[in-house]
Write an enzyme that holds these catalytic residues in place. Structure first.
Site, PDB file in Angstrom:
ATOM      1  N   HIS A 184       9.388 -38.429 -51.446  1.00  0.00           N
ATOM      2  CA  HIS A 184       8.817 -37.412 -50.546  1.00  0.00           C
ATOM      3  C   HIS A 184       7.750 -36.600 -51.279  1.00  0.00           C
ATOM      4  O   HIS A 184       6.704 -36.282 -50.713  1.00  0.00           O
ATOM      5  CB  HIS A 184       9.901 -36.431 -50.072  1.00  0.00           C
ATOM      6  CG  HIS A 184      10.994 -37.048 -49.268  1.00  0.00           C
ATOM      7  ND1 HIS A 184      12.263 -37.221 -49.757  1.00  0.00           N
ATOM      8  CD2 HIS A 184      10.996 -37.525 -47.999  1.00  0.00           C
ATOM      9  CE1 HIS A 184      13.023 -37.780 -48.823  1.00  0.00           C
ATOM     10  NE2 HIS A 184      12.282 -37.972 -47.749  1.00  0.00           N
ATOM     11  N   SER A 222      17.085 -41.147 -49.658  1.00  0.00           N
ATOM     12  CA  SER A 222      18.072 -40.061 -49.549  1.00  0.00           C
ATOM     13  C   SER A 222      19.476 -40.638 -49.448  1.00  0.00           C
ATOM     14  O   SER A 222      20.461 -39.978 -49.765  1.00  0.00           O
ATOM     15  CB  SER A 222      17.782 -39.211 -48.316  1.00  0.00           C
ATOM     16  OG  SER A 222      16.457 -38.745 -48.369  1.00  0.00           O
TER      17      SER A 222
END
Ligand code: PAF
Length: 274
Positions: free
Chosen positions: A28, A177
């Site tokens: 990210h 994640s």
């Protein structure tokens, strides 16, 4: 948020937008860095989008740590973090969904039938609120990026969609994640994805061009690992996501792998220029 974005737009300030579901990692942050390079202002949204999870999936247990995410984003120098409540995005009388047809039905679409409809709906809503000049997505979700590009073209959004390379751990595991769900043993087994993609690349570098032959060769890795449930290995044209039979020179392809290790579903891919 919409008021702020409208004001920035009027002042001709370019907005780079990074949509996320939080639980941020280096992948990210690489999108944030790219956005900061290319825009005056960078906005990151954190929203775990219920519409893109099937009832059997991990919506309620999806990792959430907003304070840690905010700290990371502040240290990257992000200008705004947008964290809307679910009830504001999807009020009780919400009735409108955005659906890209065709390319959403194969690969991930076969295993997660309504997933992309949820993704395009939230991304369209966020685009309308944030009004970005550019939006940043990771190649890790290559099909998602292709679907969003299709939506942006079809709905005439004046937004540049940027797709940034996959960020990997030192041993090759693609950052996600969901990696935190893996036990120590599963984490080791998960290297089968990146190792198989590398192997496929080597096979192609040795002039193999038949997709079925390449797939068969890397499928052996999964046949040998009974505890891993392979969902698919596919070779698709990079733009259209149409499955390829023979790799043609001058063209780009994604090799895509999806599998389940224990309870965790992982995807990975590699972009090949032939
Ligand atoms: O890739 C993601 O994290 C999500 O699918 C996105 C694009 C933020 C939409 O919820």
């Amino acid at each position: 948020m919409q008021e702020i974005s409208s004001r920035l737009k009027k002042e001709n300030i370019s907005i780079g937008f990074v949509p996320t579901m939080g639980a941020l990692h280096e992948g990210h942050l690489s999108l944030v860095k790219e956005s900061k390079k290319e825009n005056d202002i960078t906005i990151v949204s954190i929203f775990v989008n219920p519409a893109q999870f099937a009832p059997s999936e991990d919506y309620t247990k999806y990792p959430r740590d907003t304070e840690k995410d905010a700290r990371l984003l502040h240290s990257e120098g992000v200008d705004y973090i947008f964290i809307p409540p679910v009830a504001e995005i999807y009020p009780a009388d919400f009735k409108t969904y955005i659906e890209v047809t065709d390319i959403t039905k194969k690969q991930e679409g076969e295993f997660r039938p309504d997933h992309f409809k949820g993704v395009t709906t939230i991304v369209a809503i966020l685009f309308n609120i944030i009004q970005p000049s550019s939006a940043y997505f990771g190649q890790k979700d290559a099909q998602q990026s292709a679907v969003i590009k299709r939506m942006v073209d079809d709905l005439k959004y004046d937004i540049a969609v940027r797709v940034c390379p996959i960020v990997r751990e030192n041993d090759g595991l693609a950052m996600s994640s969901r990696n935190i769900y893996l036990t120590e043993e599963e984490r080791k087994k998960a290297l089968i994805l990146s190792a198989s993609l590398k192997q496929a690349e080597e096979i192609i570098n040795k002039e193999e061009r038949e997709a079925s032959v390449i797939i068969k060769m890397i499928n052996r890795n999964f046949l040998a690992e009974k505890s891993i449930q392979l969902n698919y290995i596919r070779i698709v044209e990079a733009d259209s996501f149409k499955e390829a039979e023979k790799l043609l020179s001058g063209k780009e392809y994604f090799i895509l792998i999806a599998c389940k290790i224990g309870k965790t579903r992982l995807i990975d891919n590699i972009l090949i220029s032939v």
